[in-house]
Design a protein around this motif. Sequence first.
Motif, PDB file in Angstrom:
ATOM      1  N   MET A 209       0.783  -1.274   0.217  1.00  0.00           N
ATOM      2  CA  MET A 209       0.085   0.207  -0.179  1.00  0.00           C
ATOM      3  C   MET A 209       0.870   1.335  -0.476  1.00  0.00           C
ATOM      4  N   ASN A 210       2.081   0.887  -0.111  1.00  0.00           N
ATOM      5  CA  ASN A 210       2.780   2.033   0.459  1.00  0.00           C
ATOM      6  C   ASN A 210       3.399   2.923  -1.003  1.00  0.00           C
ATOM      7  N   GLY A 211       3.559   1.470  -2.117  1.00  0.00           N
ATOM      8  CA  GLY A 211       3.806   1.822  -3.315  1.00  0.00           C
ATOM      9  C   GLY A 211       5.631   2.119  -3.532  1.00  0.00           C
ATOM     10  N   GLY A 212       6.153   0.659  -2.859  1.00  0.00           N
ATOM     11  CA  GLY A 212       6.805   0.545  -2.751  1.00  0.00           C
ATOM     12  C   GLY A 212       7.637   0.248  -0.843  1.00  0.00           C
ATOM     13  N   SER A 213       8.704   0.149  -0.725  1.00  0.00           N
ATOM     14  CA  SER A 213       9.349  -0.817   0.354  1.00  0.00           C
ATOM     15  C   SER A 213       9.629  -0.296   1.410  1.00  0.00           C
ATOM     16  N   ILE A 214       9.131  -0.152   2.652  1.00  0.00           N
ATOM     17  CA  ILE A 214       8.995   0.450   3.499  1.00  0.00           C
ATOM     18  C   ILE A 214      10.386   0.578   4.971  1.00  0.00           C
ATOM     19  N   PRO A 215      10.785   1.583   5.548  1.00  0.00           N
ATOM     20  CA  PRO A 215      11.344   1.691   6.066  1.00  0.00           C
ATOM     21  C   PRO A 215      10.841   1.204   7.313  1.00  0.00           C
ATOM     22  N   ASP A 216      10.889   0.543   8.360  1.00  0.00           N
ATOM     23  CA  ASP A 216      11.004   0.633   9.842  1.00  0.00           C
ATOM     24  C   ASP A 216      10.279   1.658  10.364  1.00  0.00           C
TER      25      ASP A 216
END
Length: 645
Positions: free
Chosen positions: A402-409
């Motif tokens: 849902m973020n449209g790509g990788s999401i950091p911690d």
Amino acid sequence: MPDTGRSTYKYPHLECSSTAAMFRSPRVMTYALLSGVLLLVVLTVLSQENRISPTSRLRYSRFLDSSNLVFLRWDFDLKAEIITFELQVRTTGWVGLGVTNRYTRAGSDLVVGGVLPNGNVYFSDQHLVDEDTLEEDGSQDAALQELKEDESYTTMRFSRPFRSCDPHDQDIADDTVRVLAAYGPDDTPKLDRKLTFVKSIFLLQIVHPDDLELPDDTIIHDLELTDFLIPEDDTTYACTFLPLPIVSQKHHIYKFEPKLVEHDETMVHHILVYACGNASALPTGVSDCYGADPAFSLCSQVVVGWAVGGTSYQFPDDVGISIGTPMDPQWIRLEIHYSNFHNRAGVYDSSGIRVYYTARLRKYDMGVLQLGFYTFPIHFIPPGAESFMSYGLCRTEKFVEMNGGSIPDIHVYGYLLHTHLAGRSLQAVQYRNGSQYRVICKDDFYDFNLQETRDLPHRVEIKPGDELLVQCHYQTLDRDSLTFGGPSTINEMCLIFLFYYPRNNISSCMGYHDIIYVAHELGEEVTDPMEGVMALSNVDWTPENIKTAEKASKEAQQTVVIKTIDEVVENTTGWIPDIIPTPRGPCLESSGGKVEVQDKIPAGFRTAPVSLKGSGTSLWHLSLVALLCVQGALSWLLTSLQATV
């Protein structure tokens, strides 16, 4: 009180002489000695860290009464688990300070002191046997640091452990504390209701606005309504859309505070600022946030929030709200919740949120993640409940997609808790790989009238795939009808806002239970959620049915609703995991200390640290011992080095 802290220390000349005997001949031992000396210096410095001396400035303060006659200062040492209070009252009689509970003053602890006409002082750790009768504790766990009186004021300064081994002492923890203050016109300690005050305070606050530097280029901007006529209804949610400051380069908002208009009564319940996606088609004017026009409920990414009892909040010095870049919102939705229970007419309001921003950028852009039980009538609390738990589940495995790509911690540094009048406690629990990982935040003594943004003592990391559970505890003994989730103050909410960095596009992640399953467990035949909600009114809410409803609500499958800042919504499902209670920490033993019933392991006792002593001389003597040893060892070391050259 036995000085158990001092008895463990040895005499300095014996320590130094034994050290010298170890290093007399081999040259190689010179370097070992040097390492030892350096370590001793480090340990000496560390022993002084965060220690509050009898003359230290106390960082926090609050008036405890409406007339500003009772003034409290305090500070604490998290490592030693000691808190220091200084109470100043406009009286030449006795003063008292302690902790009470929500429902009655009976059982409250109260430290009492004063100065007699002849100059002698009196001071003791006491408790209330009933609403009015004081009795001295068998265990004296408060240490006097100063008691003085002038022609106008009596000032009492003392320290006490967060948690003593005395069952008459109330614990001080990361919860709301109901501080009890009292005084009298003479030196006979006797409670007078007119001279007794209770104020809810979050005592163990981590960051205080006065502790942080204000940038020289600070700009102030107000997000507010203008001369809004408050309706005569009990509850109003007024919303409008406002532009954020227009800047030519990236800035950070680093502080916000409520901008409130004084009325005869408190009518502003909470204020929320939501960031709007730049593509949103936004309406103009002011309207009901959740009324006929759905456009006024657009934008769901909370940026900052204030609720009744809160004050200003300044972000930690490495995070801020980013404005001025193409990725940042240009508009916000301002939501103000008014509670006009006396249905007053003709009241105008211009409240809002004041923000402080600067071009001096912080390291991280912050975001807010809203957790809890989805706010609508499927959330219910039975009437007449001594205790009822609600749960809202968040599953984060869809965050990356849902973020449209990788999401950091996600690194959580602060939080805001929110229920309405029936709420008694809240907590957010984190699970990883199917097991409980930690309690992120909690308040076992939640007070509706004290809702403020709080910083965590240690930042918490959330990884994609973790589960987050919000548990809310309610009591409805004063109600004879069902309470449903909803926007009104007489409805309920179960929400926790997590403040984190770095920012992503997820705005909320909340759950709700299968109401059809709950209704079936209560013996009601229903086929859809609306029937399930309506069927709850047919239930005879006995204590047994209340427990059945609570158990079914926890066992039912949860639907998890995840939203982004651009109003993209996706659902998933999950089950409520069990919560393992957090064990209580050890108590601090003092004279006459007793093991409490809930303390099953006697080893939970711990010697009171020397910083509990009012004078602080024991720790000073220990430091002097170390310094003398260092001085002697360095002198010997220099002599040895000269002899070997």
